[in-house]
Design a protein around this motif. Structure first.
Motif, PDB file in Angstrom:
ATOM      1  N   LEU A  43     -13.194  25.767   0.273  1.00 56.74           N
ATOM      2  CA  LEU A  43     -14.430  25.081  -0.102  1.00 56.74           C
ATOM      3  C   LEU A  43     -15.292  26.091  -0.853  1.00 56.74           C
ATOM      4  O   LEU A  43     -15.835  27.019  -0.261  1.00 56.74           O
ATOM      5  CB  LEU A  43     -15.156  24.579   1.143  1.00 56.74           C
ATOM      6  N   GLU A  48     -18.728  20.457  -2.287  1.00 54.28           N
ATOM      7  CA  GLU A  48     -17.351  20.050  -2.032  1.00 54.28           C
ATOM      8  C   GLU A  48     -17.215  19.507  -0.611  1.00 54.28           C
ATOM      9  O   GLU A  48     -17.775  20.062   0.335  1.00 54.28           O
ATOM     10  CB  GLU A  48     -16.394  21.223  -2.237  1.00 54.28           C
ATOM     11  N   HIS A  50     -14.155  17.977   2.066  1.00 56.25           N
ATOM     12  CA  HIS A  50     -12.754  17.717   2.377  1.00 56.25           C
ATOM     13  C   HIS A  50     -12.681  16.769   3.566  1.00 56.25           C
ATOM     14  O   HIS A  50     -13.383  16.957   4.566  1.00 56.25           O
ATOM     15  CB  HIS A  50     -12.015  19.015   2.700  1.00 56.25           C
ATOM     16  N   THR A 157     -17.524  20.525   5.400  1.00 54.13           N
ATOM     17  CA  THR A 157     -18.276  21.113   4.291  1.00 54.13           C
ATOM     18  C   THR A 157     -18.579  22.568   4.628  1.00 54.13           C
ATOM     19  O   THR A 157     -18.438  23.003   5.772  1.00 54.13           O
ATOM     20  CB  THR A 157     -19.603  20.375   4.037  1.00 54.13           C
ATOM     21  N   GLY A 299     -17.424  16.841  -4.982  1.00 55.19           N
ATOM     22  CA  GLY A 299     -16.040  17.288  -5.104  1.00 55.19           C
ATOM     23  C   GLY A 299     -15.271  16.853  -3.870  1.00 55.19           C
ATOM     24  O   GLY A 299     -15.177  17.595  -2.887  1.00 55.19           O
ATOM     25  N   GLN A 301     -12.012  15.697  -1.742  1.00 54.93           N
ATOM     26  CA  GLN A 301     -10.559  15.722  -1.605  1.00 54.93           C
ATOM     27  C   GLN A 301     -10.191  15.185  -0.227  1.00 54.93           C
ATOM     28  O   GLN A 301     -10.869  15.487   0.766  1.00 54.93           O
ATOM     29  CB  GLN A 301     -10.000  17.133  -1.776  1.00 54.93           C
TER      30      GLN A 301
END
Length: 324
Positions: A43, A48, A50, A157, A299, A301
């Motif tokens: 990260l 971003e 995830h 995060t 961002g 994912q």
């Protein structure tokens, strides 16, 4: 002859044959959990996010479930086993195992999943409990988890609060959506739903709004009790931008349930696994006064996982349909 016997007795006995190697535990190599699995990409910024999710129906192997149970703390095991029924117990075990294994990934596997400790704020949101002298504090990780009976997701995060909510697209709701909305939502949100004449479309829009609002109050660290849904509005704009508005009179309200509300947050909304809506909310210090126009998207994912066995990056596939 006697001397030869004495000599023989003095000779060391040959070592016993080595026992066969123990069955290899999935995901464990050289005593390090996850050493056999690739680490996720780092990260690299606060923008971003995830997401890792599990489908509980795919996990039915007793030995695998026992391994997940062994990752939990004694109090987590006690809580899981106190659940009413095997399905709820299994969901509780998988939820805690997903949190622990996911966090371990983002420490380069230097922190064993079993060694994490947690605390809760006064509204019940769990956080990692780092010791003040703990060198592992170099990872300023934030996480949040959401689950239904058919999907469990954990969001991660770096150095920014996160809230995540998962809801089934076919979640059962009251037949009168507008009556339910008037109970929990703001007048502007009720008006928005009232303009949708198709009952199925109206129900889906209601669930999307609920998911977004839930993610927001979880990111605040308040939950529904600490930040009532009728104190702020979330709108899905025509360009699929998600806008949050806190009424000026609410911002000036001395009520402690309102003092945490702000508009400095950014959202993502997606369909996950073609069966769920997923909303993600993170703090956004870069928000300008133009209601978010021109801001880059998160961002985001997303991985589908069976911890210790299989990770599949599903971002950009049919399993993830980004709405906003």
């Amino acid at each position: 002859m006697r001397q030869r016997l004495l000599l023989c007795r003095a000779m060391p006995l040959p070592p016993p044959p080595s026992p066969p190697p123990a069955p290899r535990t999935p995901g464990v190599v050289g005593g390090r959990l996850f050493a056999s699995l690739p680490s996720p990409p780092p990260l690299q910024s606060r923008r971003e996010v995830h997401i890792w999710y599990i489908l509980p129906d795919e996990l039915n192997d007793a030995s695998q479930l026992k391994m997940y149970m062994d990752l939990l703390s004694p109090s987590e095991r006690k809580t899981a086993l106190s659940m009413n029924g095997e399905k709820l117990q299994k969901g509780a075990v998988l939820s805690r195992a997903l949190v622990r294994t996911t966090l371990s990934r983002y420490t380069d596997c230097k922190v064993d999943p079993r060694s994490f400790e947690f605390k809760k704020n006064k509204f019940g949101k769990p956080e990692i409990l780092w010791q003040s002298d703990d060198s592992r504090m170099q990872w300023p990780l934030h996480f949040n988890i959401s689950h239904t009976s058919s999907l469990i997701a954990c969001g991660i995060t770096m150095d920014t609060p996160i809230g995540i909510d998962i809801e089934e697209k076919k979640r059962k709701t009251a037949k009168n959506i507008l009556s339910l909305a008037r109970r929990y939502f703001t007048p502007s949100e009720v008006d928005h739903l009232a303009k949708i004449t198709n009952p199925d479309a109206q129900q889906k829009e209601f669930i999307k709004l609920w998911t977004l609002k839930e993610a927001y109050v979880k990111a605040l660290g308040r939950g529904f009790s600490g930040a009532p849904f009728n104190k702020f509005s979330i709108m899905l704009a025509a360009n699929n931008r998600i806008q949050i508005t806190v009424a000026p009179k609410v911002l000036k309200d001395s009520d402690s349930s309102c003092d945490c509300l702000s508009e400095n947050w950014q959202f993502a909304l997606a369909e996950l696994n073609n069966s769920h809506y997923m909303a993600v909310c993170i703090e956004d210090d870069s928000r300008s006064s133009d209601s978010g126009n021109g801001r880059p998207p998160l961002g985001l994912q997303i991985w589908k996982t069976i911890p210790f066995l299989e990770d599949t990056l599903v971002s950009g596939t049919e399993a993830v349909k980004l709405i906003s």
